[in-house]
Design a protein around this motif. Structure first.
Motif, PDB file in Angstrom:
ATOM      1  N   SER A  61       0.522  -1.251   0.370  1.00  0.00           N
ATOM      2  CA  SER A  61      -0.100   0.107  -0.081  1.00  0.00           C
ATOM      3  C   SER A  61       0.121   1.209  -0.163  1.00  0.00           C
ATOM      4  CB  SER A  61      -0.869  -0.282   1.149  1.00  0.00           C
ATOM      5  OG  SER A  61      -0.094   0.620   2.300  1.00  0.00           O
TER       6      SER A  61
ATOM      7  N   LEU B 157      -7.739   4.999   1.100  1.00  0.00           N
ATOM      8  CA  LEU B 157      -8.360   3.638   0.569  1.00  0.00           C
ATOM      9  C   LEU B 157      -6.674   2.879   0.141  1.00  0.00           C
ATOM     10  CD1 LEU B 157     -11.807   4.750  -1.272  1.00  0.00           C
ATOM     11  CD2 LEU B 157     -11.213   3.674   1.401  1.00  0.00           C
ATOM     12  N   SER B 158      -6.203   3.104  -0.670  1.00  0.00           N
ATOM     13  CA  SER B 158      -4.548   3.022  -0.824  1.00  0.00           C
ATOM     14  C   SER B 158      -4.026   2.612  -0.323  1.00  0.00           C
ATOM     15  CB  SER B 158      -4.126   3.027  -2.431  1.00  0.00           C
ATOM     16  OG  SER B 158      -5.090   3.954  -3.168  1.00  0.00           O
TER      17      SER B 158
ATOM     18  N   ASP C 298      -5.122  -0.547   1.918  1.00  0.00           N
ATOM     19  CA  ASP C 298      -5.038  -1.586   1.250  1.00  0.00           C
ATOM     20  C   ASP C 298      -3.828  -2.622   1.915  1.00  0.00           C
ATOM     21  OD1 ASP C 298      -6.292  -3.356  -0.287  1.00  0.00           O
ATOM     22  OD2 ASP C 298      -4.905  -3.094  -2.002  1.00  0.00           O
TER      23      ASP C 298
ATOM     24  N   ASP D 207     -10.037  -5.124   5.441  1.00  0.00           N
ATOM     25  CA  ASP D 207     -10.446  -6.221   4.056  1.00  0.00           C
ATOM     26  C   ASP D 207     -11.162  -5.586   2.707  1.00  0.00           C
ATOM     27  OD1 ASP D 207     -12.473  -6.336   4.924  1.00  0.00           O
ATOM     28  OD2 ASP D 207     -12.551  -8.473   6.178  1.00  0.00           O
ATOM     29  N   GLU D 208     -11.440  -6.517   2.034  1.00  0.00           N
ATOM     30  CA  GLU D 208     -11.956  -6.215   0.831  1.00  0.00           C
ATOM     31  C   GLU D 208     -13.316  -5.240   1.247  1.00  0.00           C
ATOM     32  OE1 GLU D 208     -10.619  -5.267  -2.376  1.00  0.00           O
ATOM     33  OE2 GLU D 208      -9.059  -5.135  -1.665  1.00  0.00           O
TER      34      GLU D 208
ATOM     35  N   LEU E 191     -13.170  -1.877   3.125  1.00  0.00           N
ATOM     36  CA  LEU E 191     -12.158  -0.749   2.151  1.00  0.00           C
ATOM     37  C   LEU E 191     -13.778  -0.315   1.256  1.00  0.00           C
ATOM     38  CD1 LEU E 191      -9.388  -1.827   0.264  1.00  0.00           C
ATOM     39  CD2 LEU E 191      -9.298   0.270   2.088  1.00  0.00           C
TER      40      LEU E 191
ATOM     41  N   GLU F 244     -15.271   3.357   1.527  1.00  0.00           N
ATOM     42  CA  GLU F 244     -15.395   4.234   0.006  1.00  0.00           C
ATOM     43  C   GLU F 244     -16.042   5.149   0.302  1.00  0.00           C
ATOM     44  OE1 GLU F 244     -14.715   3.859  -4.463  1.00  0.00           O
ATOM     45  OE2 GLU F 244     -15.388   1.661  -3.182  1.00  0.00           O
TER      46      GLU F 244
END
Length: 450
Positions: A10, A86-87, A90, A94-95, A98, A102
């Protein structure tokens, strides 16, 4: 300061900048840990109520001062996770988390004690209502702002009380973090300081600024007379001359000989200040400069200011003690969950919750607060209830709406908080203003079911 640690590729991020002044990373990692796990369990979407309160007042003080609310509302508005944040996250979360971050926008409600008001142990000075996920993410930014600004304002209020009618200048920028210095100047102004030396506080919040000169200005000139003449020529006779670089009596004579009897003020920054003040006042008067004011600086706090009460002084400059809370650099505020829904249904009944840790208990249930006052308008107690109060003719409800359905509704001019603090002090019993260690000025009375 750039974060040197990259997690699973990241991008590093300067958290002091963020995107467009964003505040989302002014938080603790554990809040994202809780968020990720709560998203997995489903509890993230349960309605929740958090409250900010102090279990005690530091150093045996008799009241605290609410400050930082305006800054907090700005921070909540700017609490966004853009692509840079967010980057960076990462690989840290986890997704699923994220994806939640967002689109994060606080859409709940916040109530609080109005800025400038006083508070006591157990006062629910901030009530945050939303989903658990929404509200838990605001914990650190709420506490970091309120703990700092309330501590500064509480110390500043004591200093203003000690100074009486004499004005105080906040001069602590060089003794703290550069951003904390701006917040400290704002908090001190709310509590009654007349001005600050910090220009960013003037630019950001409209706090009046002022400045004299340092010993370096005298030392860079060939002699003291040359330094004074240069300052007077540039700034006029209303300026303030620093007179303790070499010999105070000689400097005072030089100052008056150059400026005449209309010299605005002299500043003394060292030595036995009470003795110096009396000697300088006598000297100024003998030279015909009866209207020239005396400003004292030099490691002052509320106790030394009070001790100078009988000295012929016209104002004070306070630095280190002010920006460090005069020995109490934090207000000891906490942010605790006090109620939650039994499901994610927004209409679900809220269930009171509380921790029972030894030495760190909390009281369950969403609170309301009212200041009970006698027939003369003097505060008698802080009433904290589990239902909206029914105030009597002399009582005052304390919680005001700050954020409604995610929109800020409690923004106000800084002068309103300053005036409110003066009014709040006037309603406290006289012993509240004593500087000695003691109990809170009024008791906090809780609803027996809380």
């Amino acid at each position: 300061m750039t974060n040197p640690v990259n997690h699973q590729g990241s991008a590093s991020l300067d958290a002091s900048r963020g995107e467009a002044g964003g505040t989302a990373l002014l938080t603790d990692h554990y809040e994202l840990t809780m968020l990720q796990a709560a998203l997995r369990s489903g509890a993230a979407h349960r309605p929740a109520v958090f409250e900010v309160f102090a279990r005690h007042l530091p150093h045996g003080r008799r009241y605290g001062v609410v400050a930082g609310t305006g800054r907090l509302l700005e921070a909540v508005e700017q609490f966004r996770f853009g692509q840079t944040e967010l980057s960076f996250l990462d690989g840290i979360v986890d997704e699923t988390t994220l994806a939640y971050l967002e689109s994060y926008r606080f859409s709940g409600n916040i109530w609080g004690y109005a800025e400038g008001d006083c508070y006591f142990p157990g006062s629910p000075i901030l009530v945050v209502s939303g989903t658990f996920a929404e509200a838990v993410l605001l914990e650190t930014v709420c506490l970091s702002i309120l703990n700092h600004d309330c501590a500064i304002a509480s110390a500043a209020s004591r200093m203003v009380t000690a100074a009486g009618e004499r004005p105080l200048i906040e001069m602590g920028s060089r003794r703290t973090h550069e951003r904390a210095a701006v917040a400290a100047a704002r908090a001190a102004y709310i509590a009654g300081f007349a001005a600050t030396s910090n220009l960013q506080a003037r630019a950001s919040y409209g706090v009046p600024s002022t400045g004299t000169s340092a010993h370096a200005f005298t030392l860079v000139h060939d002699n003291e007379r040359h330094a004074f003449a240069s300052q007077l020529e540039s700034l006029g006779t209303g300026t303030t001359l620093l007179v303790d670089t070499y010999d105070v009596p000689r400097a005072v004579r030089t100052a008056v000989s150059l400026a005449g009897p209309d010299l605005g003020a002299i500043r003394i920054d060292s030595g036995d200040l009470p003795v110096q003040a009396r000697e300088v006042r006598t000297l100024l008067d003998s030279l015909g400069a009866e209207k020239t004011r005396i400003l004292l600086t030099g490691d002052l706090d509320e106790y030394s200011i009070a001790a100078l009460g009988a000295a012929p002084v016209d104002g004070y400059g306070v630095g280190t003690s002010l920006v460090t809370g005069s020995g109490a650099p934090t207000a000891a505020l906490v942010y605790k969950l006090v109620a939650r829904g039994s499901s994610a249904d927004s209409a679900a009944e809220l269930v009171p919750v509380a921790k029972h840790s030894v030495g760190k208990p909390s009281r369950g249930g969403r609170k309301w607060a009212m200041r009970h006052r006698d027939s003369h308008g003097v505060a008698v107690s802080e009433q904290v209830t589990l239902a909206p109060p029914s105030p009597g003719p002399m009582d005052r409800e304390l919680l005001v709406p700050l954020v409604s359905n995610g929109s800020v509704v409690g923004r106000e001019e800084l002068g309103a908080a300053r005036s409110r603090h003066q009014a709040a002090l006037r309603e406290l019993p006289p012993y509240a203003l004593q500087l000695s260690r003691g109990y809170p000025a009024i008791p906090t009375v809780f609803d027996p079911e809380s």
